[in-house]
Design a protein around this motif. Sequence first.
Motif, short mmCIF file in Angstrom:
data_model
loop_
_atom_site.label_atom_id
_atom_site.label_comp_id
_atom_site.label_asym_id
_atom_site.label_seq_id
_atom_site.Cartn_x
_atom_site.Cartn_y
_atom_site.Cartn_z
N SER A 63 13.88 15.03 10.73
CA SER A 63 13.93 14.40 12.28
C SER A 63 13.87 15.19 13.47
O SER A 63 14.86 15.86 13.28
N PRO A 72 10.70 10.66 11.36
CA PRO A 72 11.19 11.52 10.19
C PRO A 72 10.07 11.80 9.29
O PRO A 72 9.29 10.90 8.82
N GLN A 84 12.14 9.40 18.80
CA GLN A 84 11.56 10.03 17.74
C GLN A 84 10.02 10.33 18.03
O GLN A 84 9.17 9.87 18.61
N SER A 106 17.59 16.92 12.84
CA SER A 106 18.50 16.41 11.77
C SER A 106 18.99 17.40 10.74
O SER A 106 19.75 17.23 10.00
#
Length: 365
Positions: free
Chosen positions: A78, A90, A85, A50
């Motif tokens: 993230s 995150p 994920q 991210s």
Amino acid sequence: MEIYGSSSSIQAYDTNRLIISDIPRLLIINRPVEFTIDLSKAGKGQLEGSIPKQVKPLGNSKFHFTFIPLLNESHMISIKFNGHQVSGFPRQCQIITSDNVKIRGPSLNPILVGTQTWFTIDILHNDLSDLHVTIFTPTNEQLNPSTLLTSDGLRVDWTPSEIGTYIIHLILYGYSIPGSPFSVKSYDPKKILIIPPINDSTIGEPVKFLLDQPHVAYVHITINGIQIPLVAIRRHDDTFLLKFRPILAGDYLIILKDYIGQLIPGCPYNFPVYNPNGTHIEPFNRLQSINDCHFICNIDNVGQGKFFVMIYDPLKPIRIPCQIQNLSKNRIRISFLPSKIGTYKIYIAYRNIPINGKCIYLLCK
């Protein structure tokens, strides 16, 4: 049942088997943050993040990531693998700047050797329980100060044991915070020594003396309440060469204070300066009665010193007793009783310097 003519393959991966090196929770603006990700045991797949970053392949499915935080705000990091994920993400990381760090207390000023001192550290929006403080002495020995969490932040208490510069490191989550390390000085006023000039000091001529202790906060020189301009030159051996040009004869006061405004032991130092040209003999009659032979010497504004008078017999190298009488603060009357008529040779000196530059002669009859 076996079906002929049909085959397929399935790629398996496991996000829990990614190996990610430590990413600091505390980020500093414009300071690069680096970490690595090892995919070798996680299977094949696509890695996503991210944050803007630079990626450098290390081989064997290992990668080196670098990003630089530019904004003074929390960063949410993230990491996804094949759209899923990764465990532990995150993750929110806080930005810390010098404005977020508040350090207060007497330890920020030079400290008297052997005196316990303290300072507090407060970092906005951060848990200080993981803050570690280490102090190194001037001889590079490590001190472990006592710490206590208070409403004002983390309080650090410690005691300097030697003269010199101490280096203080502040480590949070394994990283130095802005402003760390910083230095403080320790001093001992009892070891301060003033080395005066060897020769006598006279008005109009530069006076130089040494100060062998650099940890003095305040130095000034006065005479009769007048402050004299002073020049201080730091030398390579950490001593100071102090220079001033005296404007008046008399006793100068050298005043030294430490960093908390207290006088250094032994202060003020008394430093005499004299004016060799300030003495003179007032006009007198060189032909005087044998019953009243005298003259007057003026020593106005010449500074402290010893006054010498030597009177010799006209015929023999014999000294004649004389009387010295203080008429006022700056006027002296010299008289003697001649034993016979004749010319008497008189030497007058102040601080071993002849007055008027030579002897005088007095005829008594």
